[in-house]
Design a protein around this motif. Structure first.
Motif, PDB file in Angstrom:
ATOM      1  N   GLN A   1       7.615  -7.056  -3.511  1.00 55.33           N
ATOM      2  CA  GLN A   1       6.429  -6.019  -3.451  1.00 55.33           C
ATOM      3  C   GLN A   1       6.549  -4.909  -4.315  1.00 55.33           C
ATOM      4  OE1 GLN A   1       6.579  -5.714   0.929  1.00 55.33           O
ATOM      5  NE2 GLN A   1       6.053  -7.850   1.169  1.00 55.33           N
ATOM      6  N   PHE A   2       7.603  -4.502  -4.408  1.00 52.16           N
ATOM      7  CA  PHE A   2       8.077  -3.385  -5.233  1.00 52.16           C
ATOM      8  C   PHE A   2       7.489  -3.746  -6.642  1.00 52.16           C
ATOM      9  CE2 PHE A   2      10.721  -1.148  -8.453  1.00 52.16           C
ATOM     10  CZ  PHE A   2      10.848   0.025  -7.870  1.00 52.16           C
ATOM     11  N   ALA A   3       7.913  -4.846  -7.241  1.00 50.22           N
ATOM     12  CA  ALA A   3       7.328  -5.176  -8.563  1.00 50.22           C
ATOM     13  C   ALA A   3       5.645  -5.293  -8.687  1.00 50.22           C
ATOM     14  CB  ALA A   3       7.657  -6.676  -9.044  1.00 50.22           C
ATOM     15  N   ILE A   4       4.940  -5.721  -7.660  1.00 51.32           N
ATOM     16  CA  ILE A   4       3.762  -5.609  -7.293  1.00 51.32           C
ATOM     17  C   ILE A   4       3.299  -4.250  -7.581  1.00 51.32           C
ATOM     18  CG2 ILE A   4       1.450  -6.151  -6.162  1.00 51.32           C
ATOM     19  CD1 ILE A   4       2.997  -8.878  -5.447  1.00 51.32           C
TER      20      ILE A   4
ATOM     21  N   MET B   1       3.239  -2.383 -10.796  1.00 52.87           N
ATOM     22  CA  MET B   1       1.884  -2.811 -11.690  1.00 52.87           C
ATOM     23  C   MET B   1       0.675  -1.901 -11.211  1.00 52.87           C
ATOM     24  SD  MET B   1       1.599  -6.987 -11.695  1.00 52.87           S
ATOM     25  CE  MET B   1       2.971  -7.810 -11.147  1.00 52.87           C
ATOM     26  N   VAL B   2       0.710  -1.874  -9.977  1.00 51.56           N
ATOM     27  CA  VAL B   2      -0.573  -0.916  -9.524  1.00 51.56           C
ATOM     28  C   VAL B   2      -0.547   0.531  -9.766  1.00 51.56           C
ATOM     29  CG1 VAL B   2      -1.619  -0.174  -7.213  1.00 51.56           C
ATOM     30  CG2 VAL B   2      -0.952  -2.390  -7.609  1.00 51.56           C
ATOM     31  N   ASN B   3       0.685   0.998  -9.724  1.00 54.47           N
ATOM     32  CA  ASN B   3       1.283   2.341 -10.125  1.00 54.47           C
ATOM     33  C   ASN B   3       1.158   2.600 -11.637  1.00 54.47           C
ATOM     34  OD1 ASN B   3       1.865   3.047  -7.557  1.00 54.47           O
ATOM     35  ND2 ASN B   3       4.039   2.731  -7.808  1.00 54.47           N
ATOM     36  N   PHE B   4       1.446   1.713 -12.391  1.00 55.28           N
ATOM     37  CA  PHE B   4       1.325   1.809 -13.762  1.00 55.28           C
ATOM     38  C   PHE B   4      -0.132   1.984 -14.282  1.00 55.28           C
ATOM     39  CE2 PHE B   4       0.406  -0.706 -17.608  1.00 55.28           C
ATOM     40  CZ  PHE B   4       0.860   0.020 -18.680  1.00 55.28           C
ATOM     41  N   ARG B   5      -0.954   1.405 -13.333  1.00 58.85           N
ATOM     42  CA  ARG B   5      -2.384   1.364 -13.723  1.00 58.85           C
ATOM     43  C   ARG B   5      -2.994   2.687 -13.385  1.00 58.85           C
ATOM     44  NH1 ARG B   5      -7.081  -1.417 -15.032  1.00 58.85           N
ATOM     45  NH2 ARG B   5      -8.253  -1.620 -13.212  1.00 58.85           N
ATOM     46  N   TRP B   6      -2.727   3.143 -12.069  1.00 55.66           N
ATOM     47  CA  TRP B   6      -3.695   3.914 -11.516  1.00 55.66           C
ATOM     48  C   TRP B   6      -3.202   5.354 -11.396  1.00 55.66           C
ATOM     49  CZ3 TRP B   6      -8.452   3.015 -10.400  1.00 55.66           C
ATOM     50  CH2 TRP B   6      -9.018   1.737 -10.291  1.00 55.66           C
ATOM     51  N   THR B   7      -1.860   5.791 -11.795  1.00 52.38           N
ATOM     52  CA  THR B   7      -1.347   6.858 -11.659  1.00 52.38           C
ATOM     53  C   THR B   7      -1.890   7.960 -12.714  1.00 52.38           C
ATOM     54  OG1 THR B   7       0.687   5.830 -11.100  1.00 52.38           O
ATOM     55  CG2 THR B   7       0.798   8.331 -11.727  1.00 52.38           C
TER      56      THR B   7
ATOM     57  N   ALA C   1      -7.439   5.776  -3.056  1.00 49.32           N
ATOM     58  CA  ALA C   1      -6.289   5.062  -3.344  1.00 49.32           C
ATOM     59  C   ALA C   1      -6.203   4.214  -2.062  1.00 49.32           C
ATOM     60  CB  ALA C   1      -5.122   6.095  -3.562  1.00 49.32           C
ATOM     61  N   THR C   2      -6.268   4.584  -0.718  1.00 55.81           N
ATOM     62  CA  THR C   2      -6.364   3.717   0.503  1.00 55.81           C
ATOM     63  C   THR C   2      -7.049   2.414   0.294  1.00 55.81           C
ATOM     64  OG1 THR C   2      -6.112   5.764   1.733  1.00 55.81           O
ATOM     65  CG2 THR C   2      -6.357   3.781   3.044  1.00 55.81           C
ATOM     66  N   ILE C   3      -8.447   2.902   0.037  1.00 50.18           N
ATOM     67  CA  ILE C   3      -9.360   1.609  -0.141  1.00 50.18           C
ATOM     68  C   ILE C   3      -8.795   0.402  -1.378  1.00 50.18           C
ATOM     69  CG2 ILE C   3     -11.575   0.675  -0.777  1.00 50.18           C
ATOM     70  CD1 ILE C   3     -12.518   3.492   0.556  1.00 50.18           C
ATOM     71  N   GLY C   4      -8.391   1.056  -2.446  1.00 49.76           N
ATOM     72  CA  GLY C   4      -8.046   0.124  -3.463  1.00 49.76           C
ATOM     73  C   GLY C   4      -6.786  -0.367  -3.093  1.00 49.76           C
ATOM     74  N   GLY C   5      -5.519   0.265  -2.635  1.00 47.49           N
ATOM     75  CA  GLY C   5      -4.393  -0.073  -2.207  1.00 47.49           C
ATOM     76  C   GLY C   5      -4.627  -1.331  -1.095  1.00 47.49           C
ATOM     77  N   LEU C   6      -5.379  -1.118  -0.146  1.00 45.17           N
ATOM     78  CA  LEU C   6      -5.478  -2.370   0.887  1.00 45.17           C
ATOM     79  C   LEU C   6      -6.152  -3.410   0.416  1.00 45.17           C
ATOM     80  CD1 LEU C   6      -6.087  -0.013   3.720  1.00 45.17           C
ATOM     81  CD2 LEU C   6      -3.942  -1.211   3.556  1.00 45.17           C
TER      82      LEU C   6
ATOM     83  N   PHE D   1       0.641  -1.193  -0.023  1.00 46.10           N
ATOM     84  CA  PHE D   1       0.069  -0.183   0.000  1.00 46.10           C
ATOM     85  C   PHE D   1       0.859   1.207  -0.174  1.00 46.10           C
ATOM     86  CE2 PHE D   1      -1.739   3.063   3.296  1.00 46.10           C
ATOM     87  CZ  PHE D   1      -2.643   3.569   2.539  1.00 46.10           C
ATOM     88  N   LEU D   2       1.836   1.290   0.794  1.00 38.73           N
ATOM     89  CA  LEU D   2       2.869   2.526   0.774  1.00 38.73           C
ATOM     90  C   LEU D   2       3.677   2.621  -0.379  1.00 38.73           C
ATOM     91  CD1 LEU D   2       3.978   2.295   4.725  1.00 38.73           C
ATOM     92  CD2 LEU D   2       2.416   3.874   3.556  1.00 38.73           C
ATOM     93  N   LEU D   3       4.343   1.387  -0.761  1.00 34.46           N
ATOM     94  CA  LEU D   3       4.910   1.577  -2.061  1.00 34.46           C
ATOM     95  C   LEU D   3       4.141   1.881  -3.369  1.00 34.46           C
ATOM     96  CD1 LEU D   3       6.991  -1.936  -1.670  1.00 34.46           C
ATOM     97  CD2 LEU D   3       8.035   0.748  -1.865  1.00 34.46           C
ATOM     98  N   SER D   4       2.741   1.696  -3.206  1.00 34.26           N
ATOM     99  CA  SER D   4       1.923   2.185  -4.381  1.00 34.26           C
ATOM    100  C   SER D   4       1.103   3.449  -4.166  1.00 34.26           C
ATOM    101  CB  SER D   4       1.020   0.865  -4.715  1.00 34.26           C
ATOM    102  OG  SER D   4       0.245   0.799  -3.575  1.00 34.26           O
ATOM    103  N   ALA D   5       0.466   3.532  -2.939  1.00 38.49           N
ATOM    104  CA  ALA D   5      -0.175   4.929  -3.021  1.00 38.49           C
ATOM    105  C   ALA D   5       0.646   6.048  -2.803  1.00 38.49           C
ATOM    106  CB  ALA D   5      -1.067   4.857  -1.525  1.00 38.49           C
ATOM    107  N   VAL D   6       1.596   6.003  -2.152  1.00 40.60           N
ATOM    108  CA  VAL D   6       2.461   7.338  -2.135  1.00 40.60           C
ATOM    109  C   VAL D   6       3.086   7.837  -3.421  1.00 40.60           C
ATOM    110  CG1 VAL D   6       4.588   8.407  -0.867  1.00 40.60           C
ATOM    111  CG2 VAL D   6       2.970   6.923   0.335  1.00 40.60           C
TER     112      VAL D   6
END
Lengths: 319, 427
Positions: free
Chosen positions: A176-179, A182-188, A240-245, A96-101
């Protein structure tokens, strides 16, 4: 005054009173009526499953055989004693932190750039949304290939540069960084567009007067854009919090087994829930995890709300 | 069929909202008439996964025999997708096909709910299978599954890598070389590794262990379902010995990963445990390699890996017709037809004398006489492993333990300790 007119008079005001009442009801209740479909639907597909999950979590409950005896909070105490639950919680928070922030930071920057007078504005704006249109499964497939441990694109490239290969599927942080990637690629891009919409609603004369007062670009960004964006930022951060968790697709598709790695390196809470419910067919325990996850999301959501409020209002006061 | 854990891509569930699926318990079980209807036009749905080899032509044949029945096949991408689908719809009480295919490895989980499936035993199919195959489909004396294929294992090897290491390359000589127990297989592996060909001896500890685990009657569980995995000395000994060998002999590529597939094409390992359905996987992943061969040998005797069953859920509307159809589809003639299409090896004893099967060869594997090889390998299978309800979960815990050591995250002892904890948590 005749006896015949009296009842008439009495009746007429009554009729007016009733229609007035109707009118008042119209003003008072109609808005609720108009938005009620949402709440009815929510009660059906949101609230009911939520409460029902709570009911399930208090029982022994087999996926197929169904309801067993009531065990009260046994499922919760069992889950809380599991090493895997805590590892899943750690992974969830870390992903969550690695993606949301980074997601929100980059979305803000991209939105700020898109907000300037670019050539071919629509083209750029649509381009940032492109990754969002790609199916998460396709994203996971492509990235899984890139992050292959031995023959993957990333490690092959690193090899050419003389950097040792990264063990994407065994090192917890790397996986976790790799995952998160993927999340960042999609949601940014998606978040960038929402923030852009928020930025466009900021009155331009604020920027003009600030510019006249001699504020530079950076100063204007921090002292006008961010404070004015507060409601949009809160929305983006909460979603982003809800999605990230609740990240599920990406970790599930990160390897061939879909259970979160041999040492639970990237097993998130949703994946743990899935393993319990559909792997071990134990719905009672899975429901307990679902409720714990719900509570965690509420708590973190509230913390985020408080932080966001403080940060953005401070930004406005700063002189 | 393929117990393919492969890329599960098909098994994506609609996001984290999965939990919104509300269980309604079992609904009415459609108890149709017990004798098949021959007049009313009906459609039977046959749900399979991967490739069972049931071609449209084969299914049309049934339509010709029973003009009122049309069969429609729904194929799930993987065994796992099929498993998720089966349990979800079994829970919902509706939505399953008239005939459902079940993988032998998750059959024990399905057998818990024997009451939700039709008894398929009949005079026609009595004695059709070897006893261990029938046992795998029987729950509480009720035969809920009729066998389709089996997975008797041989060894597939790269003759070019064998030549490089100075080992024999001819299938018969390799079979003679590898004759022996698992330790012997590891010893030859050590010889191979000493030659520094750049390739490993086997693909992974996990795959090798899988072959070994299927040779015990009670490896993880006693016949009454008591879990003995953590106390059975055989399990720990096998765990330790395969990992000790793995340090020098394994390519550390976990099965069904993209790396594993690439490793097959790039000659990362010289041998693989090889059930018949694996041949298609090898050919698919390394189409340009011309040096794959099959040796009719398996460490420590015979072993079976995979193989499926067809079941008829009671929730279907046409259970009598479906039962009749399954009986026909799993008969030797039809399974031989399926073998010709997809290479799934028939589980029907009678099929083993059929010339189509006995004379079958495979060009990709240098014209290996696969019919003869796998009939021999099937006959070498003597043990029926008991697989209880927790079999799948225990296997996952042990496989994870093997992977942790291969990924150099833990020592053998530390990893075993965690395996024990994980298995105890299943209770």
């Amino acid at each position: 005054m005749t006896s015949s007119t009296l009842p008439l008079r009495e009746r007429t005001p009554r009729r007016i009173a009733f229609s007035q009442k109707l009118g008042r009801w119209d003003i008072k209740f109609s808005p609720y009526l108009y938005i009620s479909p949402f709440f009815l639907l929510f009660a059906l597909v949101g609230l009911f499953p939520l409460l029902y999950t709570g009911w399930v979590s208090l029982h022994r409950w087999d996926l197929i055989a169904g309801q067993g005896p009531m065990v009260w909070f046994d499922n919760f105490t069992w889950v809380l004693q599991q090493r895997q639950f805590w590892i899943a919680l750690r992974n969830t928070l870390s992903i969550f932190l690695l993606s949301a922030v980074p997601q929100i930071v980059f979305a803000l920057l991209i939105a700020a750039v898109l907000d300037t007078n670019l050539r071919g504005r629509t083209f750029w704006r649509m381009s940032v949304l492109l990754p969002y249109i790609v199916m998460p499964v396709a994203v996971a497939l492509i990235f899984s290939n890139m992050f292959g441990d031995r023959y993957g694109l990333v490690n092959t490239t690193l090899g050419h540069l003389g950097i040792p290969a990264i063990q994407w599927h065994s090192d917890p942080f790397a996986s976790q960084f790799a995952i998160a990637t993927m999340v960042n690629f999609r949601w940014t891009g998606y978040n960038a567009l929402i923030l852009l919409a928020g930025m466009q609603a900021i009155p331009r004369d604020l920027y003009e007067s600030a510019a006249i007062d001699g504020a530079g670009r950076v100063r204007r960004f921090f002292s006008i854009t961010i404070p004015q964006l507060r409601p949009t930022l809160i929305f983006v951060i909460i979603t982003a919090t809800i999605g990230g968790l609740q990240i599920f697709d990406e970790p599930r598709l990160f390897d061939q087994n879909g259970t979160g790695g041999a040492n639970q390196q990237w097993m998130t809470l949703t994946l743990y829930l899935y393993n319990l419910g559909w792997g071990q067919l134990d719905f009672g325990r899975a429901a307990a995890v679902a409720w714990l996850l719900f509570l965690i999301i509420v708590v973190i959501g509230l913390i985020n709300l408080a932080i966001t409020r403080r940060i953005s209002s401070n930004g406005g006061v700063q002189r | 069929m393929k117990l393919s854990r492969r890329s599960k891509i098909g098994a994506v569930i609609a996001g984290a909202s999965v939990f919104a699926v509300v269980i309604t318990g079992c609904s009415s079980s459609g108890t149709a008439s017990t004798t098949p209807d021959t007049k009313t036009k009906i459609t039977l749905t046959l749900a399979t996964f991967n490739n069972f080899g049931y071609s449209d032509a084969l299914l049309a044949q049934y339509h010709a025999l029973h003009p009122n029945i049309t069969v429609v096949q729904n194929k799930a991408a993987t065994s796992d997708a099929a498993q998720t689908n089966l349990f979800t719809k079994l829970a919902a009480g509706s939505g399953l096909g008239d005939v459902e295919a079940v993988d032998g490895d998750w059959m024990p989980k399905v057998k818990q709910y024997a009451s939700k499936f039709v008894d398929l035993a009949s005079a026609d199919n009595k004695g059709r299978y070897s006893s261990w195959k029938t046992a795998g489909g029987t729950a509480n004396g009720k035969e809920i599954g009729l066998g389709t294929d089996i997975g008797p294992e041989a060894i597939c090897y790269r003759s070019d890598l064998f030549a490089k290491a100075g080992l024999p390359t001819d299938p018969d000589k390799v079979a003679a070389l590898l004759q022996g127990d698992w330790q012997h297989y590891y010893d030859i592996g050590a010889q191979f590794a000493a030659k520094k060909t750049g390739a490993a001896w086997f693909d992974s500890a996990g795959a090798t262990f899988q072959g070994l685990a299927n040779q015990y009657q009670n490896f993880y569980e006693k016949n009454d379902g008591t879990v003995i995995a953590t106390t059975n000395p055989d399990v720990k000994a096998a765990f330790t010995s395969v990992l000790t060998a793995s340090a020098t002999e394994s390519s550390h590529l976990q099965e069904w990963t993209a790396d594993w597939a690439a490793g097959m094409a790039n000659g990362a390992f010289a041998t693989m445990l090889c059930p018949p359905w694996m041949l298609g996987v090898i050919q698919g992943d390394s189409p340009k390699v011309t040096d794959w061969k099959i040796a009719s040998v398996f460490p420590n005797g015979g072993g079976n890996w995979g193989g499926s069953y067809l079941l008829v859920p009671t929730q279907g509307k046409h259970t009598a017709e479906a039962k009749q159809f399954v009986d026909w589809l799993t008969a030797p003639a039809q399974q031989i037809a399926a073998f010709k299409v997809a290479g799934n090896f028939p589980s029907q004893v009678e099929a083993y004398t059929d010339p189509t099967l006995t004379g079958a060869t495979n060009t990709f594997f240098n014209n290996a006489p696969i019919g003869k090889i796998f009939i021999d390998r099937a006959n070498a299978v003597t043990v029926t492993p008991f697989k209880g309800v927790k079999y799948g979960a225990i296997m996952t815990a042990v496989q994870n333990g093997l992977t942790r050591v291969e990924q150099k995250q833990q020592t053998i002892d530390a990893s075993w300790a965690q395996v024990v904890t994980d298995i105890k948590a299943l209770g």
